[in-house]
Design a protein around this motif. Structure first.
Motif, PDB file in Angstrom:
ATOM      1  N   TYR B  33     -31.410  58.798  67.874  1.00 38.78           N
ATOM      2  CA  TYR B  33     -31.755  58.435  69.289  1.00 38.78           C
ATOM      3  C   TYR B  33     -32.056  56.938  69.471  1.00 38.78           C
ATOM      4  N   VAL B  48     -28.020  59.275  72.722  1.00 40.82           N
ATOM      5  CA  VAL B  48     -28.285  60.494  71.628  1.00 40.82           C
ATOM      6  C   VAL B  48     -26.946  60.455  71.032  1.00 40.82           C
ATOM      7  N   THR B  55     -23.572  62.011  72.630  1.00 42.59           N
ATOM      8  CA  THR B  55     -23.781  63.177  73.296  1.00 42.59           C
ATOM      9  C   THR B  55     -24.782  62.959  74.467  1.00 42.59           C
ATOM     10  N   GLU B  56     -25.462  62.021  74.613  1.00 45.14           N
ATOM     11  CA  GLU B  56     -26.159  61.660  75.989  1.00 45.14           C
ATOM     12  C   GLU B  56     -26.128  60.223  76.124  1.00 45.14           C
ATOM     13  N   ARG B  97     -29.590  68.628  66.752  1.00 49.30           N
ATOM     14  CA  ARG B  97     -29.670  68.223  68.049  1.00 49.30           C
ATOM     15  C   ARG B  97     -29.978  69.500  69.019  1.00 49.30           C
TER      16      ARG B  97
END
Lengths: 113, 115
Positions: B33, B48, B55-56, B97
């Motif tokens: 992160y 992330v 993923t983010e 995660r």
């Protein structure tokens, strides 16, 4: 979205007990965590609650009430080295049940001799 | 030493410069992160990665460009930054995660100043 509220500053006396409260609003909920950060240092993990109740780790305990969207960190037998900022954080699982934590603004704990 | 190493610890750059922040974790974690920490503001999640796949992206401006070549390394490439981007940039990792994402291990951070 999500938001967390915690006091900005708390003062306590060495040897005493202090409680730092945290209330949260999230669309989902996958746990409440607590982190400690000394000035100039990295945040370090203290405690985690996924279910209601009290988790105890040495001098530190953390409590969660999911129905009240509320938790607290309890520090006992305070020592000068406990002077730091304390953050509550939630994982709301917005990213399909996972992904990063959302943090509160932090509580600056001042310990007086 | 937490097991997450960030370099450089301090960086000063002009608005037209290009620089990169590096993060390496030795914990065998699968998720990494980037967080931004500014004065009087909560830690803000930026990116992330899980098994080196993003993923983010938490609505981060394109002047911040992450790169994750493998599960142990994470970079944040910086270009044409603004003075308000001055902050402490923290890298963190977690075992995964999902349930493991509640326990983050942070690096010491890279203190960035944009002139």
């Amino acid at each position: 979205g999500q938001s967390l509220e915690q006091p900005s500053e708390v003062t306590a006396v060495e040897g005493a007990i202090v409680q730092i409260n945290c209330t949260y609003q999230t669309s989902g909920f996958y746990g409440l965590s607590w982190y400690q950060q000394h000035d100039g240092g990295a945040p370090t993990f203290l405690s985690y609650n996924a279910l209601d109740g009290l988790e105890e780790t040495g001098r530190f305990s953390s409590f969660l009430s999911r129905s009240d969207s509320y938790g607290y960190l309890l520090l006992q037998e305070l020592q000068m080295k406990d002077s730091a900022s304390y953050f509550c954080a939630v994982r709301d699982g917005a990213g399909g049940g996972a992904d990063g934590l959302t943090f509160g603004k932090g509580t600056h704990l001042i310990i007086q001799p | 030493e937490t097991g997450v190493t960030q370099t450089p610890r301090h960086l000063v750059m002009g608005m037209t410069n290009k620089k990169s922040l590096k993060c390496e974790q030795h914990l065998g974690h699968n998720a990494m992160y980037w967080y931004k920490q500014s004065a009087k503001k909560p830690l803000e999640l930026m990116f992330v990665y899980n098994f080196k796949e993003q993923t983010e992206n938490n609505s981060v401006p394109s002047r911040f460009s992450p790169e994750c070549p493998n599960s142990s390394h994470l970079f944040l490439h910086l270009h044409t930054l603004q003075p308000e981007d001055s902050a402490l940039y923290l890298c963190a990792s977690s075992p995964d995660r999902t349930s493991g994402a509640n326990v983050l291990t942070f690096g010491a951070g890279s203190r960035l100043t944009v002139l």
